[in-house]
Motif scaffolding. Structure first.
Motif, PDB file in Angstrom:
ATOM      1  N   TYR A   1       1.952  19.074  -7.863  1.00  0.00           N
ATOM      2  CA  TYR A   1       2.427  18.574  -7.038  1.00  0.00           C
ATOM      3  C   TYR A   1       3.783  18.417  -7.432  1.00  0.00           C
ATOM      4  O   TYR A   1       4.155  19.785  -8.680  1.00  0.00           O
ATOM      5  CB  TYR A   1       2.464  16.892  -7.670  1.00  0.00           C
ATOM      6  CG  TYR A   1       1.202  15.708  -6.967  1.00  0.00           C
ATOM      7  CD1 TYR A   1       1.839  15.256  -6.219  1.00  0.00           C
ATOM      8  CD2 TYR A   1       0.099  16.096  -7.697  1.00  0.00           C
ATOM      9  CE1 TYR A   1       0.536  14.112  -6.019  1.00  0.00           C
ATOM     10  CE2 TYR A   1      -0.810  15.626  -7.432  1.00  0.00           C
ATOM     11  CZ  TYR A   1      -0.665  14.357  -6.468  1.00  0.00           C
ATOM     12  OH  TYR A   1      -1.608  13.446  -6.204  1.00  0.00           O
TER      13      TYR A   1
ATOM     14  N   ARG B   1       4.062  11.331 -10.571  1.00  0.00           N
ATOM     15  CA  ARG B   1       3.441  12.804 -11.002  1.00  0.00           C
ATOM     16  C   ARG B   1       4.039  13.139 -10.537  1.00  0.00           C
ATOM     17  O   ARG B   1       4.163  14.550 -11.606  1.00  0.00           O
ATOM     18  CB  ARG B   1       2.595  12.384  -9.859  1.00  0.00           C
ATOM     19  CG  ARG B   1       1.014  14.086 -10.307  1.00  0.00           C
ATOM     20  CD  ARG B   1       0.211  13.854 -11.458  1.00  0.00           C
ATOM     21  NE  ARG B   1       1.105  14.545 -12.282  1.00  0.00           N
ATOM     22  CZ  ARG B   1       0.333  14.717 -13.180  1.00  0.00           C
ATOM     23  NH1 ARG B   1      -0.631  13.737 -13.622  1.00  0.00           N
ATOM     24  NH2 ARG B   1       0.909  15.225 -14.272  1.00  0.00           N
TER      25      ARG B   1
ATOM     26  N   ASP C   1       0.914  -0.716   0.139  1.00  0.00           N
ATOM     27  CA  ASP C   1       0.446   0.290  -0.164  1.00  0.00           C
ATOM     28  C   ASP C   1       0.672   1.564   0.041  1.00  0.00           C
ATOM     29  O   ASP C   1       0.138   1.928  -0.948  1.00  0.00           O
ATOM     30  CB  ASP C   1      -1.594   0.159   1.004  1.00  0.00           C
ATOM     31  CG  ASP C   1      -2.233  -0.872   1.000  1.00  0.00           C
ATOM     32  OD1 ASP C   1      -2.112  -1.082  -0.385  1.00  0.00           O
ATOM     33  OD2 ASP C   1      -2.291  -1.699   2.208  1.00  0.00           O
ATOM     34  N   SER C   2       1.393   1.219   1.280  1.00  0.00           N
ATOM     35  CA  SER C   2       2.503   2.468   0.701  1.00  0.00           C
ATOM     36  C   SER C   2       3.428   2.284  -0.643  1.00  0.00           C
ATOM     37  O   SER C   2       3.041   3.365  -0.819  1.00  0.00           O
ATOM     38  CB  SER C   2       3.737   2.617   2.021  1.00  0.00           C
ATOM     39  OG  SER C   2       4.636   1.316   2.000  1.00  0.00           O
ATOM     40  N   LYS C   3       4.029   1.585  -0.886  1.00  0.00           N
ATOM     41  CA  LYS C   3       4.697   1.878  -2.310  1.00  0.00           C
ATOM     42  C   LYS C   3       4.049   2.104  -3.071  1.00  0.00           C
ATOM     43  O   LYS C   3       4.559   3.290  -4.025  1.00  0.00           O
ATOM     44  CB  LYS C   3       5.302   0.187  -2.127  1.00  0.00           C
ATOM     45  CG  LYS C   3       6.749  -0.430  -1.447  1.00  0.00           C
ATOM     46  CD  LYS C   3       7.240  -1.679  -1.813  1.00  0.00           C
ATOM     47  CE  LYS C   3       8.812  -1.879  -1.608  1.00  0.00           C
ATOM     48  NZ  LYS C   3       9.261  -2.577  -1.538  1.00  0.00           N
ATOM     49  N   ASN C   4       2.433   1.973  -3.058  1.00  0.00           N
ATOM     50  CA  ASN C   4       1.825   2.200  -4.283  1.00  0.00           C
ATOM     51  C   ASN C   4       1.499   3.392  -4.377  1.00  0.00           C
ATOM     52  O   ASN C   4       2.170   4.299  -5.625  1.00  0.00           O
ATOM     53  CB  ASN C   4       0.593   1.467  -4.337  1.00  0.00           C
ATOM     54  CG  ASN C   4       0.570  -0.437  -4.919  1.00  0.00           C
ATOM     55  OD1 ASN C   4       1.046   0.448  -5.975  1.00  0.00           O
ATOM     56  ND2 ASN C   4      -0.476  -0.623  -4.856  1.00  0.00           N
ATOM     57  N   LEU C   5       1.285   3.994  -2.837  1.00  0.00           N
ATOM     58  CA  LEU C   5       1.129   5.745  -2.950  1.00  0.00           C
ATOM     59  C   LEU C   5       2.609   6.652  -3.214  1.00  0.00           C
ATOM     60  O   LEU C   5       2.101   7.123  -3.887  1.00  0.00           O
ATOM     61  CB  LEU C   5       0.811   5.601  -1.200  1.00  0.00           C
ATOM     62  CG  LEU C   5       0.815   7.188  -1.160  1.00  0.00           C
ATOM     63  CD1 LEU C   5      -0.481   8.473  -1.319  1.00  0.00           C
ATOM     64  CD2 LEU C   5       0.586   7.439   0.405  1.00  0.00           C
ATOM     65  N   VAL C   6       3.486   5.781  -2.973  1.00  0.00           N
ATOM     66  CA  VAL C   6       4.749   6.576  -3.499  1.00  0.00           C
ATOM     67  C   VAL C   6       5.312   6.489  -4.654  1.00  0.00           C
ATOM     68  O   VAL C   6       5.233   7.714  -5.178  1.00  0.00           O
ATOM     69  CB  VAL C   6       6.240   6.048  -1.903  1.00  0.00           C
ATOM     70  CG1 VAL C   6       7.594   6.617  -2.927  1.00  0.00           C
ATOM     71  CG2 VAL C   6       6.280   6.232  -0.715  1.00  0.00           C
ATOM     72  N   ARG C   7       4.960   5.401  -5.338  1.00  0.00           N
ATOM     73  CA  ARG C   7       5.575   5.419  -6.806  1.00  0.00           C
ATOM     74  C   ARG C   7       4.527   6.126  -7.747  1.00  0.00           C
ATOM     75  O   ARG C   7       4.590   6.698  -8.314  1.00  0.00           O
ATOM     76  CB  ARG C   7       5.336   4.074  -6.901  1.00  0.00           C
ATOM     77  CG  ARG C   7       5.508   3.204  -8.584  1.00  0.00           C
ATOM     78  CD  ARG C   7       5.046   2.140  -8.959  1.00  0.00           C
ATOM     79  NE  ARG C   7       5.471   1.091  -7.917  1.00  0.00           N
ATOM     80  CZ  ARG C   7       4.675   0.491  -7.484  1.00  0.00           C
ATOM     81  NH1 ARG C   7       3.263  -0.006  -7.389  1.00  0.00           N
ATOM     82  NH2 ARG C   7       5.606  -0.700  -6.687  1.00  0.00           N
ATOM     83  N   ASN C   8       3.207   6.292  -6.761  1.00  0.00           N
ATOM     84  CA  ASN C   8       1.681   7.486  -7.673  1.00  0.00           C
ATOM     85  C   ASN C   8       2.419   8.850  -7.507  1.00  0.00           C
ATOM     86  O   ASN C   8       2.639   9.228  -8.091  1.00  0.00           O
ATOM     87  CB  ASN C   8       0.914   7.537  -7.677  1.00  0.00           C
ATOM     88  CG  ASN C   8       0.217   5.903  -7.743  1.00  0.00           C
ATOM     89  OD1 ASN C   8       0.523   4.846  -8.654  1.00  0.00           O
ATOM     90  ND2 ASN C   8      -0.725   5.760  -7.187  1.00  0.00           N
ATOM     91  N   ILE C   9       2.727   9.185  -6.573  1.00  0.00           N
ATOM     92  CA  ILE C   9       3.834  10.695  -6.299  1.00  0.00           C
ATOM     93  C   ILE C   9       4.929  11.205  -7.625  1.00  0.00           C
ATOM     94  O   ILE C   9       4.767  11.804  -7.699  1.00  0.00           O
ATOM     95  CB  ILE C   9       3.531  10.793  -5.266  1.00  0.00           C
ATOM     96  CG1 ILE C   9       2.156  10.972  -3.834  1.00  0.00           C
ATOM     97  CG2 ILE C   9       4.640  12.331  -4.291  1.00  0.00           C
ATOM     98  CD1 ILE C   9       2.388  11.059  -2.350  1.00  0.00           C
TER      99      ILE C   9
END
Length: 116
Positions: free
Chosen positions: A81, A47, A36-44
């Motif tokens: 961003y 961007r 979960d945390s990796k997906n958030l970081v990856r998406n940010i």
């Protein structure tokens, strides 16, 4: 007492402080835990990278150029961003993505600058 792998429950052979039977199990376990945390970081990060590439696509003369908000939006720029803010002594705030930034001007114009 025999220890079992945290991922597959196979018996562990080797050092007494080992938690996994193989690198595959260790990677698999950690990927599940951090998903979960990796997906958030990856998406940010994606961007931010896209915004940076958009700013970098403009030809800068003497480290700056002007463009319109519409042109930035057409290229897919997302104004939410940024990596940091820089406020001058006069109170002007620049929005930066690493070493490239922009300054909102009048009439939906933006000045794109490169920090030296």
């Amino acid at each position: 007492m025999e220890k079992a792998c945290l991922e597959c429950n196979d018996p562990i052979v080797g050092r007494v402080d080992k938690k996994f039977c193989s690198d595959y199990c260790r990677n698999s376990y950690n990927n599940k835990i951090n998903k979960d945390s990796k997906n958030l970081v990856r998406n940010i990060n994606n961007r931010l990278r896209k915004n940076y590439r958009i700013l970098d696509s403009f030809n800068l003369t003497d480290g700056k150029t002007k463009t319109t908000k519409t042109r930035l939006l057409d290229k897919g720029f997302d104004f939410e961003y940024i990596t940091n803010l820089y406020t001058t002594k006069k109170g002007t705030t620049y929005f930066f993505l690493y070493d490239l930034g922009y300054l909102p001007l009048d009439n939906d114009y933006y000045m794109i600058v490169k920090r030296e």
